[in-house]
Scaffold this active site. Structure first.
Site, PDB file in Angstrom:
ATOM      1  N   SER A   1       8.010  -6.764   0.114  1.00 26.76           N
ATOM      2  CA  SER A   1       6.875  -6.029   0.678  1.00 26.76           C
ATOM      3  C   SER A   1       5.578  -6.707   0.262  1.00 26.76           C
ATOM      4  O   SER A   1       5.314  -6.854  -0.928  1.00 26.76           O
ATOM      5  CB  SER A   1       6.848  -4.591   0.175  1.00 26.76           C
ATOM      6  OG  SER A   1       8.013  -3.924   0.532  1.00 26.76           O
TER       7      SER A   1
ATOM      8  N   GLU B   1      11.850   3.618  -7.667  1.00 24.71           N
ATOM      9  CA  GLU B   1      11.487   3.314  -6.288  1.00 24.71           C
ATOM     10  C   GLU B   1      11.900   4.449  -5.361  1.00 24.71           C
ATOM     11  O   GLU B   1      11.146   4.856  -4.483  1.00 24.71           O
ATOM     12  CB  GLU B   1      12.148   2.003  -5.841  1.00 24.71           C
ATOM     13  CG  GLU B   1      11.691   1.570  -4.454  1.00 24.71           C
ATOM     14  CD  GLU B   1      12.401   0.320  -3.970  1.00 24.71           C
ATOM     15  OE1 GLU B   1      13.431  -0.061  -4.554  1.00 24.71           O
ATOM     16  OE2 GLU B   1      11.925  -0.267  -2.982  1.00 24.71           O
TER      17      GLU B   1
END
Lengths: 382, 394, 394, 382
Positions: free
Chosen positions: C165, C248
């Protein structure tokens, strides 16, 4: 709101689980059914539960109750739902005592609540009719005032424990047309009053219900619960709270069916391995777990909201959310439980079928999932 | 074509003349088709209708005449079915003899087996049941434990079968037994025919959650079965079993093909959820009824496509698993929806306050949950599709 | 409690005085939160707000002051969050530094690592990215191939990461590398911190079906990473990676927790499906909106239950997989429904005839399909639940 | 009806598949998109398809067509849908030529159909408006008769190939209010007529569409297709047939996406084995297979019914069933295809995303599944 149980609440749950294991294992449920027990439960066991404070769990100490909250009620109901225990929590406590607590005069409360808390007085709420489906305001039973008394005529169906309740709370129309929310009045009447006829009904689940026919039953003005013509709102309040309580029972049932199924997946072997090692079944079991966890959250949140003084609108919202979710989740879990058990799950001699039938009855009681979704949408104005 | 038209004409005339009026009505509640067999008893009209049809061989129209069939061609058989459907006459006889073991014996039976077993099936004299499942095996059919040990001209069979449909009402059973315990799982199995009247056979009905007992446990103790009752070869029964399973899946799919389902659900919806504008009162229910109607239509067309392929000469393949899987799913969705439409009135088990048809709705729903288990679970069907049709690896 | 009330009072006063008015509005279309880092550029108000908050350590309120945090207690941190929510002020800084590698280093980093890396995170000076997935590995995270070979005081790293990301916008990467190719799959992995400015690192953005490029491929060729950048111990990186995955999942679940979703869907439905009676015109859509609203409520309560448990001292366990699995599913259902509500107007990619917010609906739907893949697929989450929570066998 | 293809039909399908493979592989679709090709397809390739008889597949031989049936059309459309081929079958053949065939005068047919069959004339049907959603009878565009001609004013949206069509078929209101089924008239007008303004629209799928603005466009009485005020029924007939044709295209698309996914399941390895060996994925793939087979049956049955002379009511029923099923099945297959491909399926450089976008566009065009279910219920009277 903090969605965790206190240590006292956890302890209450353990006590309930132990009592159920000792006094009402599933084989007792089966015996009651197979014997076509006319009562459908045990008044002795109910008195024992009353001594533990369950019958009076919501009743103030001044009236002989335990004066506890809805979260405590939830903890007990979950264990009873796990065991499919038929003792009259729903009829007497959640429906009957609730109506007295929310709408009764001081005299009515003092007259009845101490005996309820002691386990000596059974109550039932007779509100459902042949054409009412899920609309509690569809009341065709009529009550007319004449010569100093009310005369009640009509028929109520599937009145939980109506065949043995000592006192019935009955909804009747005192004005307006059958579907109006206004013009409904609640009455207290004794089951043995002249003109009251009850007939036991046999449902698929382990709860006992009855038809209650009223043929010109006469009661005095003091029998009115709450105000004349204002019983519709009271009835809705009672049912929202009872609905929330029912979801705790459903949570217990779906949890039991799910755990029974996971055990089976772990132990049953086919093709030389435990069937729980098949990934397709694993994923389905994992999804069921997610569904039961979300249901648990909804049930806890709804009870907690009542404890925190939710107003009627909030209570109705919570009831709709918890009931819709538990209806769908319990049916899904029960259907999958039977499927994963395979042939044995289809036999009457295996216990899992009891949960399938209990799931269906609970799904439909007080309105199914589609009904409660539509209700929430209306409450929210869309 | 002229011949076929003449046949149609004559068939119609015969049916009109011979079918009792009572055999031209749909089944009433509590009625069932005639399953035949020594233990069965049926009303006079049913017996008369069976006798009349059996005399022409029309209980098994396309079987050869020498085996009790009608000797009709495929086309003639279709005409007969069409004319029966047009007049609304009931089939004179149903059962596993006509749909399963009969067709199987026609394919792979010995001449002697055909002569002995087919005529009694066609005449409705002998009723058959299927002994596949065992308590320990479930979906793992080939894991069966019932043993058959050769002793001269007979096999001595010992074991237990379960989920035997109507074993209590059947005269004979076709069953799988293990004849070589040392061979790999699929290699030591033999396909046998067994007289249920043999000493050592006992049967116990199983009560289901719906309250009915369509299945039995069958206990088999030292039962002596003549070697001539082996279908195919010893230790090669698994291939025959699989062939038969495909017949069964097709048959189950047919059973779930009911043309007027949408209409029945609609009638229920109008009864329990009436609306002023003539539509169904609850849009969500209406949407679900329509979805079922559509899915049923697509399912029927899929069956028709498969039939057309079979007619064009391809044998039914693993895609028949679609019918078993999806047909049972459709039926379950339909039963579930019916209960939700009836709402509180669907909570009755029996007795006061519930009409007979309301109680039936509920029991039908409960019974339907077994559809995705019996005859090969849905999971097994999906495994077959994944492996045999899509070629996905093990 | 008096102290906490005083803190609340003072905090509110400070926020009112220091939050620029533009930072007290929700994000507009095309706007984003501040992610910090060397490569970022933000409007003056954003920079001012970051600086003001960072000066008090309130970008990382509960981190110790010596590492750039605010040194607040849990309760004070909650008060700060509540007051920020009440005033509607934006977080001054977001990103993987604050939510992932920062908390991880606080738990298991060396003192030197904490002193070096935490303050730049808290000040928004260094932006981090996560190098887990590799082209060949996918859901099989531990199948990673990127190798790190020890050469004196450095590891020489070579390999390729994918689905990183915002790697193109990040300054540092935390990544998993294989340091012992001969060890069992999970045993030869090490957790490293790597400067993205190191020679040998190149980054290529990946264009998604939604048109956006939030992910990159990262090519790593003979990149020299000092041994001091190992977190934990060499060859023991897998345990650290799993710990981080749980952080996460929680974070992703939080991202999907949007309070006004039902309201937004409702507004869409009223725009595209108006009805005269004020309700939503299509009952099926209304039912789906309500269902989503209910499911979202249940999901939020489930998160709250989990938080309460964590607060009571239990570390987040495998049940966090519920949040990843169900949160992404809810989001996907919501995006899908939004597109079906907008109907023909949701078919636009860009340009004439489609409003910006209509195009966004469609791209958000496309983007949402990745939710059940990134950060551990839904299938992996279900595996984890089945194995670790339910104890089902492999 | 016999739901099998004849050998000729099978052959036609193979020819179509070969042409698509040779002339329009997926990389061509990507190039057209990336280049933002203003036309969106190739007129040369279209003429080539016309030479194979596809443009005139439904047009009688007397008008230069092939005079074949809907089943042949289906076979070709399935292959075009497989390849996401953007040539104007839907606009020119299924919508435009269909309107002329079902409603045109002899003169209108002779004027246009031969050129359509030759691939030289492109048609478009401009019927959709900003507020019409799925209701083809919601028409706000007005046509007024004055001084010997019709004057058309209004705006149409998402007119397939409207930016390049030579002739537009336009629905306009000649009487009644916007939602009336009556009072609609269809007009033929040239795209280059004064007052017509077209603007290309960019959709998520590979079909080209346009906004068509009409600003006082004048046409004579001979431009009316069918009868004045009676265009609503004609429009519905055209759209039912086009909807059925679209389902063949959808069937091709879902089959391609499914096959692509099964291939991936067979070859992609994770955890040391092909991911197609995971039972959860197997079962999901098997369910997708069932869905595509049921969709195929519906598509075949619908086309066959048209060949066998279905009346308007039957055609509408078949359109509703086939479209509802294909909408749901294609979306399910496409969503699952992306999920099973994992990360790579989310990237623009992989082809599977094209099918996801095509599925969505096709789901919504001519009405989504919920719309068609409601439509069937209304057609059946409930």
């Amino acid at each position: 709101m903090a969605l965790v149980l206190t240590e006292e609440q956890e302890l209450l749950g353990r006590t309930a689980r132990e009592l159920v294991a000792a006094r009402s294992p599933l084989k007792r449920i089966r015996q009651l059914r197979d014997a076509r027990d006319p009562i459908g439960f045990s008044r002795d066991l109910w008195r024992e539960m009353a001594r533990l404070g369950w019958a009076g769990i919501l009743i103030p100490e001044a009236h002989g109750g335990a004066g506890l909250g809805y979260t405590e009620l939830m903890v007990v109901l979950e264990e009873l739902g796990r065991g499919l225990v038929p003792e009259p929590m729903l009829s007497t406590v959640l429906l009957g005592a609730s109506a007295l607590l929310l709408g009764g005069s001081d005299a009515q409360r003092s007259d009845h609540l101490p005996a309820v808390a002691a386990g000596d007085l059974l109550l039932a709420l007779a509100y459902q009719e042949q054409r009412s489906r899920y609309d509690v305001h569809h009341v065709e039973t009529r009550a007319e005032w004449a010569s100093g008394s009310w005369r009640l005529t009509g028929e109520k169906i599937q009145v939980l424990d109506g065949h043995v309740a000592d006192v019935l709370v009955v909804s009747a129309r005192t004005s307006g047309s059958p579907a109006n929310a206004e013009g409904i009045t609640l009455f207290l009447l004794r089951r043995d009053a002249p003109g009251v006829r009850v007939a036991r009904q046999w449902r698929i689940d382990t709860r006992a219900a009855a038809l209650v026919a009223l043929d010109g039953v006469r009661v005095g003005a003091e029998a009115v619960l709450g105000e004349v013509d204002a019983g519709g709102a009271l009835l809705a309040r009672v049912l929202d709270r009872a609905t929330i309580g029912l979801t705790a029972d459903m949570l217990g049932g779906m949890t039991a069916a799910f755990e029974m199924t996971v055990d089976y997946l772990r132990t049953r072997r086919q093709f030389g391995v435990p069937i729980g090692s098949f990934q397709a079944l694993k994923h389905r079991a994992a999804r069921l777990y997610v569904e039961t966890e979300l249901a648990r959250s909804a049930v806890m949140a709804a009870h907690r909201a009542l404890d925190e003084g939710a107003d009627d609108m909030q209570a109705a919202r919570m009831a709709a959310i918890a009931k819709a979710r538990c209806s769908d989740a319990y049916m899904l879990v029960a259907h999958e439980a039977v499927q994963m058990h395979g042939g044995i799950g289809m036999t009457d001699e295996h216990d899992v079928g009891f949960y399938l039938k209990a799931a269906r009855a609970a799904e439909i009681m007080f309105g199914d999932a589609a009904y409660h979704r539509d209700r929430l949408a209306r409450l929210q104005g869309y | 074509m002229d011949d076929l038209d003449a046949f149609r004409e004559e068939t119609r005339r015969w049916l009109v003349a011979n079918a009792p009026p009572s055999m031209r009505k749909p089944l009433a509640a509590g009625e069932d088709y005639c399953w035949g067999g020594r233990k069965g008893r049926w009303p006079a009209d049913v017996a008369r209708w069976l006798a009349a049809m059996a005399e022409r061989g029309w209980t098994a129209p396309t079987w050869p005449r020498e085996y009790g069939g009608g000797g009709l061609s495929e086309e003639e058989g279709k005409v007969l079915a069409q004319e029966m459907a047009k007049l609304g006459v009931r089939p004179p006889l149903v059962g596993f003899g006509l749909t399963m073991i009969g067709p199987l014996l026609l394919h792979v039976g010995s001449e002697q087996q055909k002569r002995r077993h087919l005529p009694p099936i066609a005449h409705g004299e002998i009723r058959w049941c299927q002994g596949y499942s065992e308590p320990g095996a479930g979906s793992d059919l080939a894991g069966l434990q019932t043993r058959a040990v050769r002793d001269g001209d007979v096999f001595v069979v010992t074991g237990q079968k379960v989920w035997t449909s109507f074993a209590d009402k059947a005269d004979w059973m076709f069953l799988l037994v293990r004849t070589d315990p040392d061979a790999p799982k699929h290699a030591g199995i033999t396909f046998l025919l067994m007289d249920m009247a043999s000493p050592g056979v006992t049967v116990r009905p199983i009560k289901l959650i719906s309250g009915a007992s369509p299945f039995c446990e069958t206990f088999i103790t030292d039962v002596r079965v003549p070697v001539e009752n082996v279908v195919g070869h010893v230790n090669e029964g698994w291939g025959i079993a699989k062939m038969l399973l495909r017949f069964e899946r097709n048959m189950i799919a047919d059973a779930f093909k009911e043309r007027d389902d949408a209409a029945r659900l609609l009638a229920l919806a109008r009864r329990y959820l009436p609306a002023d504008d003539g539509r169904v009162g609850q849009p969500i229910v209406r949407d679900q009824i329509t979805q079922l109607e559509m899915d049923q239509a697509c399912f029927d067309w899929t069956l028709a496509r498969s039939r057309a392929r079979v007619k064009a000469g391809h044998p039914p393949g693993p895609e028949t698993s679609i019918f078993k899987y999806y047909g049972t799913e459709l039926n379950q969705r339909r039963r579930d929806l019916a209960v939700r439409i009836a709402g509180p009135q669907a909570l009755g088990w029996e007795g006061e306050g519930f009409a007979d048809d309301e109680v039936k709705l509920t029991r039908d729903w409960l019974r339907s949950r077994g559809n995705s288990i019996e005859g090969g679970t849905s999971e097994v069907q999906l495994n077959i599709i994944a492996k045999r049709v899509l070629g996905l690896p093990d």
